[in-house]
Motif scaffolding. Structure first.
Motif, PDB file in Angstrom:
ATOM      1  N   UNK A 250       0.843  -1.212   0.000  1.00  0.00           N
ATOM      2  CA  UNK A 250       0.000   0.000   0.000  1.00  0.00           C
ATOM      3  C   UNK A 250       0.876   1.259   0.000  1.00  0.00           C
ATOM      4  N   UNK A 251       1.936   1.212   0.805  1.00  0.00           N
ATOM      5  CA  UNK A 251       2.843   2.373   0.890  1.00  0.00           C
ATOM      6  C   UNK A 251       3.508   2.621  -0.466  1.00  0.00           C
ATOM      7  N   UNK A 252       3.993   1.532  -1.095  1.00  0.00           N
ATOM      8  CA  UNK A 252       4.687   1.677  -2.384  1.00  0.00           C
ATOM      9  C   UNK A 252       3.736   2.182  -3.476  1.00  0.00           C
ATOM     10  N   UNK A 253       2.462   1.753  -3.390  1.00  0.00           N
ATOM     11  CA  UNK A 253       1.465   2.191  -4.389  1.00  0.00           C
ATOM     12  C   UNK A 253       0.870   3.549  -4.031  1.00  0.00           C
ATOM     13  N   UNK A 254       1.155   4.013  -2.801  1.00  0.00           N
ATOM     14  CA  UNK A 254       0.584   5.267  -2.289  1.00  0.00           C
ATOM     15  C   UNK A 254      -0.941   5.229  -2.348  1.00  0.00           C
ATOM     16  N   UNK A 255      -1.489   4.035  -2.044  1.00  0.00           N
ATOM     17  CA  UNK A 255      -2.933   3.830  -2.123  1.00  0.00           C
ATOM     18  C   UNK A 255      -3.292   2.617  -1.264  1.00  0.00           C
ATOM     19  N   UNK A 256      -4.404   2.686  -0.521  1.00  0.00           N
ATOM     20  CA  UNK A 256      -4.792   1.540   0.306  1.00  0.00           C
ATOM     21  C   UNK A 256      -5.528   0.499  -0.536  1.00  0.00           C
ATOM     22  N   UNK A 257      -4.771  -0.261  -1.297  1.00  0.00           N
ATOM     23  CA  UNK A 257      -5.349  -1.284  -2.178  1.00  0.00           C
ATOM     24  C   UNK A 257      -5.667  -2.553  -1.388  1.00  0.00           C
ATOM     25  N   UNK A 258      -4.775  -2.911  -0.474  1.00  0.00           N
ATOM     26  CA  UNK A 258      -4.936  -4.169   0.267  1.00  0.00           C
ATOM     27  C   UNK A 258      -5.348  -3.901   1.712  1.00  0.00           C
ATOM     28  N   UNK A 259      -6.192  -4.792   2.271  1.00  0.00           N
ATOM     29  CA  UNK A 259      -6.535  -4.644   3.690  1.00  0.00           C
ATOM     30  C   UNK A 259      -5.337  -5.021   4.550  1.00  0.00           C
ATOM     31  N   UNK A 260      -5.198  -4.346   5.660  1.00  0.00           N
ATOM     32  CA  UNK A 260      -4.107  -4.700   6.589  1.00  0.00           C
ATOM     33  C   UNK A 260      -4.687  -4.868   7.986  1.00  0.00           C
TER      34      UNK A 260
END
Ligand SMILES: Nc1nc2c(ncn2[C@@H]2O[C@H](COP(=O)(O)OP(=O)(O)O)[C@@H](O)[C@H]2O)c(=O)[nH]1
Ligand SMILES: [Mg+2]
Length: 94
Positions: free
Chosen positions: A59-69
């Motif tokens: 998510x950090x590398x994509x600068x987007x919350x794509x995956x749930x954590x």
């Protein structure tokens, strides 16, 4: 030999040679390589213990919350992320 130096012809010969020798599993892998090359695909893989922080890092590398954590196991499976338009694919057992 670097992957970019491998020609389509090399992969075709590899596929048919393996297939003719009865090694269909490895032949399938050669076909996968051919498809990846055709699609100019570039794969990044992340593997690690559950809750190690893989999703957070992606998510950090994509600068987007794509995956749930979460501190508890979430996806607990292989997850593949592609760019492009959203699609939903449903696979049945039969
Ligand atoms: N303290 C700390 N917690 C983190 C770090 N990265 C992730 N977490 C937390 O660890 C938990 C599991 O993270 P997650 O990204 O879901 O892990 P995954 O199972 O490997 O995908 C979540 O609660 C995150 O907030 C980190 O660098 N430091
Ligand atoms: Mg995760």
């Amino acid at each position: 030999m670097k992957f970019k130096n491998i020609t389509d012809q090399n992969l075709k010969v590899l596929y048919y040679t393996l297939f003719d020798k009865g090694n269909s599993v490895s032949a399938e892998k050669a076909l996968d390589l051919y498809i990846k090359k055709e699609n100019k695909a570039f794969y990044l893989s992340f593997a690690g213990h559950f809750s190690a922080g893989k999703s957070s890092m992606i998510n950090y590398l994509l600068d987007k919350d794509v995956l749930p954590k979460s501190p508890i196991p979430t996806s607990a499976n292989i997850v593949k992320i592609n760019s492009g338009y959203g699609v939903a694919r449903v696979y049945f057992n039969h």
